[in-house]
Design a protein around this motif. Structure first.
Motif, PDB file in Angstrom:
ATOM      1  N   CYS A   1       0.824  -1.220   0.000  1.00 30.06           N
ATOM      2  CA  CYS A   1       0.000   0.000   0.000  1.00 30.06           C
ATOM      3  C   CYS A   1       0.855   1.267   0.000  1.00 30.06           C
ATOM      4  N   THR A   2       1.964   1.225   0.730  1.00 32.34           N
ATOM      5  CA  THR A   2       2.855   2.394   0.767  1.00 32.34           C
ATOM      6  C   THR A   2       3.431   2.685  -0.613  1.00 32.34           C
ATOM      7  N   LEU A   3       3.826   1.652  -1.333  1.00 33.15           N
ATOM      8  CA  LEU A   3       4.375   1.851  -2.675  1.00 33.15           C
ATOM      9  C   LEU A   3       3.338   2.453  -3.612  1.00 33.15           C
ATOM     10  N   THR A   4       2.104   1.962  -3.524  1.00 31.73           N
ATOM     11  CA  THR A   4       1.041   2.530  -4.354  1.00 31.73           C
ATOM     12  C   THR A   4       0.801   4.000  -4.007  1.00 31.73           C
ATOM     13  N   ALA A   5       0.772   4.287  -2.717  1.00 27.75           N
ATOM     14  CA  ALA A   5       0.557   5.668  -2.277  1.00 27.75           C
ATOM     15  C   ALA A   5       1.654   6.589  -2.809  1.00 27.75           C
ATOM     16  N   LEU A   6       2.898   6.115  -2.779  1.00 24.91           N
ATOM     17  CA  LEU A   6       4.009   6.933  -3.277  1.00 24.91           C
ATOM     18  C   LEU A   6       3.848   7.246  -4.761  1.00 24.91           C
ATOM     19  N   VAL A   7       3.413   6.266  -5.538  1.00 29.54           N
ATOM     20  CA  VAL A   7       3.213   6.497  -6.974  1.00 29.54           C
ATOM     21  C   VAL A   7       2.149   7.569  -7.196  1.00 29.54           C
ATOM     22  N   ILE A   8       1.042   7.467  -6.483  1.00 26.75           N
ATOM     23  CA  ILE A   8      -0.054   8.436  -6.633  1.00 26.75           C
ATOM     24  C   ILE A   8       0.381   9.828  -6.201  1.00 26.75           C
ATOM     25  N   MET A   9       1.140   9.906  -5.099  1.00 24.65           N
ATOM     26  CA  MET A   9       1.567  11.205  -4.586  1.00 24.65           C
ATOM     27  C   MET A   9       2.688  11.812  -5.420  1.00 24.65           C
ATOM     28  N   LEU A  10       3.669  11.001  -5.810  1.00 24.19           N
ATOM     29  CA  LEU A  10       4.817  11.513  -6.569  1.00 24.19           C
ATOM     30  C   LEU A  10       4.403  12.069  -7.928  1.00 24.19           C
ATOM     31  N   THR A  11       3.426  11.442  -8.545  1.00 20.29           N
ATOM     32  CA  THR A  11       2.969  11.916  -9.855  1.00 20.29           C
ATOM     33  C   THR A  11       1.991  13.082  -9.738  1.00 20.29           C
ATOM     34  N   GLY A  12       1.447  13.308  -8.547  1.00 25.20           N
ATOM     35  CA  GLY A  12       0.557  14.437  -8.312  1.00 25.20           C
ATOM     36  C   GLY A  12      -0.852  14.275  -8.851  1.00 25.20           C
ATOM     37  N   VAL A  13      -1.199  13.061  -9.311  1.00 24.57           N
ATOM     38  CA  VAL A  13      -2.507  12.888  -9.948  1.00 24.57           C
ATOM     39  C   VAL A  13      -3.669  13.049  -8.957  1.00 24.57           C
ATOM     40  N   TRP A  14      -3.396  12.819  -7.676  1.00 25.31           N
ATOM     41  CA  TRP A  14      -4.478  12.919  -6.690  1.00 25.31           C
ATOM     42  C   TRP A  14      -4.976  14.359  -6.537  1.00 25.31           C
ATOM     43  N   GLN A  15      -4.150  15.316  -6.970  1.00 25.60           N
ATOM     44  CA  GLN A  15      -4.529  16.732  -6.907  1.00 25.60           C
ATOM     45  C   GLN A  15      -4.971  17.284  -8.254  1.00 25.60           C
ATOM     46  N   SER A  16      -4.720  16.529  -9.328  1.00 28.53           N
ATOM     47  CA  SER A  16      -4.944  17.096 -10.665  1.00 28.53           C
ATOM     48  C   SER A  16      -6.018  16.388 -11.482  1.00 28.53           C
ATOM     49  N   THR A  17      -6.683  15.403 -10.898  1.00 30.59           N
ATOM     50  CA  THR A  17      -7.707  14.689 -11.654  1.00 30.59           C
ATOM     51  C   THR A  17      -8.914  14.398 -10.775  1.00 30.59           C
ATOM     52  N   GLU A  18     -10.051  14.234 -11.390  1.00 29.26           N
ATOM     53  CA  GLU A  18     -11.286  13.897 -10.678  1.00 29.26           C
ATOM     54  C   GLU A  18     -11.470  12.391 -10.565  1.00 29.26           C
ATOM     55  N   ALA A  19     -10.559  11.622 -11.152  1.00 29.04           N
ATOM     56  CA  ALA A  19     -10.694  10.167 -11.152  1.00 29.04           C
ATOM     57  C   ALA A  19     -10.623   9.613  -9.729  1.00 29.04           C
ATOM     58  N   ASP A  20     -11.262   8.467  -9.533  1.00 28.29           N
ATOM     59  CA  ASP A  20     -11.264   7.821  -8.227  1.00 28.29           C
ATOM     60  C   ASP A  20     -10.995   6.336  -8.417  1.00 28.29           C
TER      61      ASP A  20
END
Length: 450
Positions: A315-334
């Protein structure tokens, strides 16, 4: 109806589940003398199979049991569940997922030790394990109503509707939408039926085939996903320390939440961790209870590795990918689509296909194991001669899961998980002294070389 399901899940995963899972798990962590931290090395050594006993009661080896349990936990909860957690609670939710994981290691140590200690037999005379048998054999017949509550919720909550929903979503996003194929209800039904047929080939062969397939798929899928994520993290390695700082600070400030609601971040983290590693829910004890092991403590030590592998690592590795790429702040996808955007951005052209492969294996392996869990609950309620009927019900719901909305699916599964957790945690805490006594005796024998 959908609103009722969502409202119930949101209510029960507030204070009630926070107290039960986090509070109860913390009690078990202290009661065990912090065994998850002190004995993790011994747990890893047990996986080599040195102590396996082919003549012991049970149907599968401890390694196969752990593989099957991980097949159910290391899955879409790690890909889609983490994305949902960050989307709802920000990076701080990941910190509380870590806390839940370490607490969950203690819970799994106790609950899976009890699954061997208090095994029962079904109506066909086959040795079985799980919270329903722990309650009946360990607490007595007067508590059987808790076993029934657990199994009724298990029959419904352990359907593979979430996995079917998210696998269908990622397949459409990667393979069909770029080709201009319209996302219709008919198309989703077709995808669901294909998944149903694939799963049927495995689950109709019973636990031995499920465990055999899981023990081959799990190492492969973990390595594939692990290496892909490490490549992505390597591209942004300079930003990794900042991401860890963000996770920790947001956990106590709730900066990514509206109004800085720290309590909401804790609840979201605990809720998604429970869905991901299932500690305290009672699923893993069902498969570990089928292990060929005469030593309850040994099985508990092996089982407690599950939450660590699942949540602290994957889970930590997945979280890092989402955070490092910044997509959690730039997309409406869920959900899985958010993770898909991250892989696409980090590894253009190939990232989405690597994720789709991982999602395919994760989802199918989880579907295999969930069918076994639900089958055992149905077996307990209606008898071994009728248990196989559950498989056909289970297969049909896979096709349905591919069609319904994500919000309803997540809330329904979360609600059933919460109901399952109540009997599991009550029995685990009630019988905890039995486990502690057995652990003291086990480690005394280990120290004496016996």
């Amino acid at each position: 109806m959908a609103d009722i399901v969502i409202s119930f899940a949101n209510w029960i995963w507030g204070t009630p589940m926070l107290v039960l899972l986090m509070g109860g798990g913390m009690i078990l962590l202290f009661h065990s003398g912090f065994i998850p931290f002190r004995k993790i090395g011994h747990s890893i050594s047990l996986l080599r199979g040195k102590y396996d006993d082919d003549l012991a009661p049970g149907q599968i080896t401890s390694f196969q049991a752990l593989s099957a349990a991980i097949a159910a936990t290391v899955g879409l909860g790690n890909i889609s569940g983490v994305a949902i957690a960050i989307n709802m609670g920000g990076p701080g939710a990941i910190f509380w997922m870590w806390v839940s994981a370490f607490v969950g290691m203690a819970t799994k140590f106790y609950s899976c030790s009890l699954a061997i200690m208090y095994r029962g037999t079904d109506s066909a005379g086959v040795v079985q394990g799980g919270p329903m048998y722990v309650i009946e054999e360990g607490m007595g017949k007067k508590w059987k109503f808790l076993s029934i509550i657990f199994c009724v919720a298990g029959v419904m909550g352990l359907l593979a509707i979430f996995q079917a929903n998210q696998l269908s979503a990622v397949f459409r996003a990667v393979m069909l939408e770029p080709a201009g194929i319209e996302n219709t209800v008919t198309l989703r039904w077709i995808i669901g039926i294909v998944m149903m047929v694939l799963v049927a080939f495995v689950i109709l062969g019973g636990i031995k085939r499920i465990a055999s397939v899981a023990s081959k798929l799990v190492p492969f899928m973990v390595v594939l996903y692990f290496l892909t994520v490490l490549i992505i993290v390597g591209k942004y390695i300079g930003d990794v320390p900042e991401m860890f700082v963000r996770i920790i600070t947001d956990a106590f400030t709730g900066q990514a939440m509206a109004g800085g609601a720290v309590g909401s971040v804790i609840i979201i983290g605990a809720r998604r961790a429970a869905f991901s590693n299932e500690a305290g829910i009672g699923t893993a004890p069902m498969v570990h209870g089928a292990s060929k092991n005469r030593e309850p403590i040994r099985e508990g030590l092996i089982a407690m590795l599950g939450p660590f592998i699942d949540t602290v690592v994957v889970c930590t590795l997945t979280a890092l990918v989402i955070m490092l790429t910044g997509v959690w702040q730039s997309t409406e996808a869920d959900g899985v689509r958010l993770t898909l955007h991250a892989f696409d951005l980090a590894l253009p052209g190939i990232g989405r296909y690597l994720l789709m492969t991982a999602v395919l294996i994760f989802a199918l392996s989880t579907m295999f194991t969930y069918s076994y869990y639900g089958h055992k609950c149905f077996n307990y309620l209606f008898g071994a001669d009728k248990a196989d009927y559950y498989n056909y019900f289970y297969l049909v719901t896979i096709a349905i899961g591919a069609v319904v909305s994500l919000d309803v699916v997540v809330s329904f599964v979360d609600g059933m998980y919460a109901i399952m957790a109540i009997p599991t945690m009550i029995s685990t805490i009630y019988l905890a002294p039995k486990v502690k006594g057995a652990a003291k005796e086990y480690f005394a024998r280990i120290k004496a070389g016996r």
